[in-house]
Scaffold this motif. Structure first.
Motif, PDB file in Angstrom:
ATOM      1  N   TRP A 344       0.853  -1.187   0.000  1.00 34.41           N
ATOM      2  CA  TRP A 344       0.000   0.000   0.000  1.00 34.41           C
ATOM      3  C   TRP A 344       0.885   1.232   0.000  1.00 34.41           C
ATOM      4  CZ3 TRP A 344      -0.520   3.962   3.739  1.00 34.41           C
ATOM      5  CH2 TRP A 344      -1.574   4.875   3.498  1.00 34.41           C
ATOM      6  N   HIS A 345       0.649   2.113  -0.975  1.00 34.48           N
ATOM      7  CA  HIS A 345       1.447   3.338  -1.061  1.00 34.48           C
ATOM      8  C   HIS A 345       0.767   4.450  -0.300  1.00 34.48           C
ATOM      9  CE1 HIS A 345       4.502   2.109  -3.962  1.00 34.48           C
ATOM     10  NE2 HIS A 345       3.562   1.335  -4.462  1.00 34.48           N
ATOM     11  N   HIS A 346       1.539   5.084   0.586  1.00 30.10           N
ATOM     12  CA  HIS A 346       1.033   6.270   1.275  1.00 30.10           C
ATOM     13  C   HIS A 346       0.829   7.368   0.240  1.00 30.10           C
ATOM     14  CE1 HIS A 346       1.078   9.864   3.824  1.00 30.10           C
ATOM     15  NE2 HIS A 346       0.685   9.055   4.799  1.00 30.10           N
ATOM     16  N   PRO A 350       6.287   8.358   0.698  1.00 23.32           N
ATOM     17  CA  PRO A 350       6.608   6.964   0.315  1.00 23.32           C
ATOM     18  C   PRO A 350       7.128   6.122   1.475  1.00 23.32           C
ATOM     19  CG  PRO A 350       7.462   8.503  -1.322  1.00 23.32           C
ATOM     20  CD  PRO A 350       6.928   9.339  -0.194  1.00 23.32           C
ATOM     21  N   SER A 353       4.685   4.105   3.510  1.00 26.33           N
ATOM     22  CA  SER A 353       3.915   3.047   2.853  1.00 26.33           C
ATOM     23  C   SER A 353       3.902   1.807   3.743  1.00 26.33           C
ATOM     24  CB  SER A 353       4.533   2.712   1.495  1.00 26.33           C
ATOM     25  OG  SER A 353       4.484   3.855   0.667  1.00 26.33           O
ATOM     26  N   THR A 596       6.303  -3.418  -6.694  1.00 32.98           N
ATOM     27  CA  THR A 596       5.930  -2.051  -7.021  1.00 32.98           C
ATOM     28  C   THR A 596       7.138  -1.376  -7.641  1.00 32.98           C
ATOM     29  OG1 THR A 596       5.099   0.067  -6.249  1.00 32.98           O
ATOM     30  CG2 THR A 596       6.498  -1.157  -4.714  1.00 32.98           C
ATOM     31  N   ARG A 598       7.011   2.005  -7.742  1.00 37.22           N
ATOM     32  CA  ARG A 598       6.954   3.334  -7.106  1.00 37.22           C
ATOM     33  C   ARG A 598       7.813   3.326  -5.850  1.00 37.22           C
ATOM     34  NH1 ARG A 598       0.720   4.378  -6.188  1.00 37.22           N
ATOM     35  NH2 ARG A 598       1.566   6.203  -5.097  1.00 37.22           N
ATOM     36  N   LEU A 600       9.219   3.405  -2.210  1.00 42.33           N
ATOM     37  CA  LEU A 600       8.792   3.039  -0.857  1.00 42.33           C
ATOM     38  C   LEU A 600       9.712   3.711   0.159  1.00 42.33           C
ATOM     39  CD1 LEU A 600       8.066  -0.765  -1.406  1.00 42.33           C
ATOM     40  CD2 LEU A 600       6.384   1.052  -1.085  1.00 42.33           C
ATOM     41  N   GLY A 607      11.177   1.306  -6.019  1.00 44.76           N
ATOM     42  CA  GLY A 607      10.244   0.246  -5.681  1.00 44.76           C
ATOM     43  C   GLY A 607      10.934  -1.003  -5.176  1.00 44.76           C
TER      44      GLY A 607
END
Ligand code: CA
Ligand code: CA
Ligand code: CA
Ligand code: CA
Ligand code: CA
Length: 638
Positions: A344-346, A350, A353, A596, A598, A600, A607
């Protein structure tokens, strides 16, 4: 005065081995009568090796370790060395390991006479964990690790990592503690098969897996009379190039030649020795020599044995190894507990997360980016979990996680608020009999959110998740089918594709839209070599123009990255191995995984790959998750 040359000239005493039959055995194994010579040296452990075309003798006596060639002494190290073990490094160098029982210290030396005439001390380490009764090197060409088993006689062995990817560790690192029988007396390793043989006194010889990430299962190789062929205490084991095993019994001194699965091939008595304790083999193209030594002051006996017929075995090619840089807190319960992660991304930070993971006994665990467990939702036996973003719940926008709940075959929903706190958001009943894998899909056409959930029968159902602003409802919109048990799945929101793993068979692709055709296409097959059943976790990663499908190949503890479009070319296969600097173990027997691309946060700016680790070691603990920076994977892909 004896010259060194004379001292090492073989005293050509040939011993008659005519009356070898022990009389009391009715086995069918041939009684070998090898030519035996007594060497004019008293050694408790004796090796003869050829390096760069020159023969060397390396041996221990009651007071020292000596290295010689035919002309002279090259090195002498004082100490009471209980075991001496050799590992060839190349055609010009060997590695020696020995325990000095005076100070319970492990010594590691390199002997490379072309570089330096003496022994080069690599490591000296006090061993406080156990009294060591034997030492065995394990070199895995596939995983590029060199380790050493310290075998204790009281029910345990330590596996120390020495080298990884050709790099020496600053100091040996304990990577596994192995349970072995009480009264273990000897070990040997088949490097090519990754097998560790352990002798249990005069009772049995066992075979274990030598890989630090392997399970602790064992198989019986040989057993004592009346069920098997062992008669005396096995003091030493040695592997031959064809994977067969020589076992040395103490009294009467007897060599047993066993096939890899334990069939007794030949036996040979060594009557010149009152008691045998050490065994070494030197195998060359045309000859096989066994050196049997004794801790008594008897002369080393040299036996010429028959060269094994099928000696050509190729070492496994090196596989890419990537290291985890973070692991999550261990599950409090031992056993197969953790199954499937989802990231789950904040929304803005990041590093804040979270990683959600199912606990098959209890519910859902939530970890922060330090790997610490920050929330536990004890909702029941959850199997798989996935999530999507932005769906109104109790009057405000939340993110949604869905998990398959095996207690009542329902979909368990969780609402995630903007701070990252999870809330139980109710359940959606299904008519499935044995709910199993699960993944989510958000249509890029309609924005609607769906859950794909599968049953062990092969049935796949698609549920649309709707909100009235306060609560969520699920409705069955479509059913799909694969021939046998599926589990892992992943959907691509942009292309509208669903990928499903059929555990024993391969990977399927379906169209994910609720009004699309239901026929699937089998795109990747289990081949038993690269993709080895079970096919477990699946994930997708997009990087530039490339989209990748990542799969857990559970049967060989590896991860495969394919193009996510036809012809689904394999781009990379790798393992996740020990991180010695951070003292994190590798991963194996992986069920679920997630990826991911993206950020973290620090260390994971591009990712991460997150994998469940079926065997959490260093130390042995409940299962957990391992994180590998996606940047490290990208580097291998490019
Ligand atoms: Ca498992
Ligand atoms: Ca998942
Ligand atoms: Ca499974
Ligand atoms: Ca592990
Ligand atoms: Ca660990």
């Amino acid at each position: 005065m004896l010259s060194n040359k004379n001292m090492f000239k073989l005293s050509m005493v040939s011993l008659a081995l005519a009356a070898l039959l022990s009389g009391c055995q009715a086995d069918t194994a041939a009684q070998a009568t090898p030519a035996v010579q007594a060497l004019n040296v008293n050694a408790s452990h004796y090796y003869s090796v050829q390096l760069a075309g020159v023969d060397y003798q390396l041996f221990t006596t009651a007071t020292d370790l000596q290295v010689r060639n035919a002309e002279r002494e090259l090195a002498r190290q004082s100490g009471k060395f209980s075991r001496l073990t050799l590992q060839p490094l190349n055609s010009e160098a060997v590695l020696l390991a020995a325990m000095d029982t005076n100070n319970n210290s492990l010594y590691l030396w390199r002997f490379a006479p072309k570089e330096a005439p003496g022994l080069q001390l690599l490591q000296r380490q006090l061993i406080s964990s156990r009294v060591v009764d034997d030492l065995c090197f394990y070199h895995s060409t596939e995983n590029q690790q060199l380790s050493l088993f310290l075998m204790g006689g009281r029910g345990g062995a330590d596996q120390l990592l020495l080298q990884q990817q050709q790099q020496w560790l600053a100091q040996p690192l304990l990577i596994r503690e192995l349970n072995i029988p009480y009264d273990s007396t000897a070990c040997a390793v088949d490097h090519m098969a990754g097998a560790l043989y352990i002798a249990e006194a005069d009772r049995a010889i066992w075979r274990y897996q030598a890989e630090p990430e392997a399970d602790e299962g064992r198989s019986l190789v040989q057993v004592n009379k009346p069920f098997g062929q062992l008669q005396g205490e096995v003091k030493a084991l040695q592997l031959l190039s064809d994977g067969s095993v020589l076992a040395l019994e103490e009294q009467p001194a007897r060599l047993l030649h066993l096939s890899a699965n334990g069939e007794l091939l030949t036996t040979a008595l060594v009557p010149a020795l009152a008691e045998a304790s050490g065994l070494a083999v030197q195998q060359q193209a045309e000859s096989l020599t066994a050196y049997v030594s004794s801790e008594q002051a008897d002369a080393v006996q040299q036996l010429k044995l028959a060269v094994p017929a099928n000696t050509v075995r190729n070492a496994k090619a090196a596989m890419v190894q990537l290291m985890p840089t973070l692991q999550t807190e261990a599950a409090s319960q031992r056993g197969d507990v953790i199954d499937d992660p989802a990231v789950w991304h904040h929304p803005s930070a990041p590093a804040r997360s979270l990683i959600l993971a199912t606990d098959k006994r209890a519910g859902l665990d939530v970890y922060n980016m330090q790997g610490k467990r920050v929330q536990q939702l004890n909702v029941g036996r959850l199997n798989n979990v996935d999530l999507r973003y932005g769906l109104n719940w109790q009057g405000s926008v939340h993110d949604i996680a869905a998990a398959s709940l095996r207690d009542d075959n329902s979909l368990q929903l969780f609402a995630i608020d903007s701070s990252g706190k999870l809330h139980n958001a109710g359940k959606v009943a299904t008519n499935m009999a044995d709910i199993y894998g699960l993944c989510m899909y958000q249509s890029s056409k309609t924005g609607q959110q769906f859950v794909f959930v599968n049953d062990k029968s092969g049935l796949i159902q698609q549920y649309r998740i709707d909100t009235n602003g306060h609560a969520w409802q699920g409705s069955l919109v479509r059913s799909l089918q694969v021939p046998s048990q599926p589990e892992g799945c992943v959907a691509d929101d942009n292309s509208g594709m669903l990928f499903v793993g059929e555990e024993d068979a391969g990977i399927w692709r379906f169209a994910a839209e609720p009004d699309a055709a239901v026929a699937g296409e089998q795109i990747i097959l289990v081949d038993g070599e690269t993709l080895v059943d079970d096919v477990e976790g699946l994930a997708l990663a997009t990087h530039g123009d490339n989209q990748y499908l990542i799969a857990s190949s559970q049967g060989n503890d590896s991860y495969l990255i394919y193009d996510a479009a036809a012809p689904y070319a394999l781009r990379l296969r790798f393992r996740v191995s020990t991180n010695p600097q951070l003292a994190i173990d590798g991963s194996s027997e992986t069920d679920g995984l997630d990826v991911t691309t993206r950020s973290l946060g620090p260390g994971f700016e591009q990712g991460a790959l997150i994998v469940q680790d079926g065997r959490n070691r260093m130390p042995e603990q409940g299962q957990n998750l391992k994180l590998v920076p996606w940047a490290d994977i990208l580097q291998q892909l490019n």
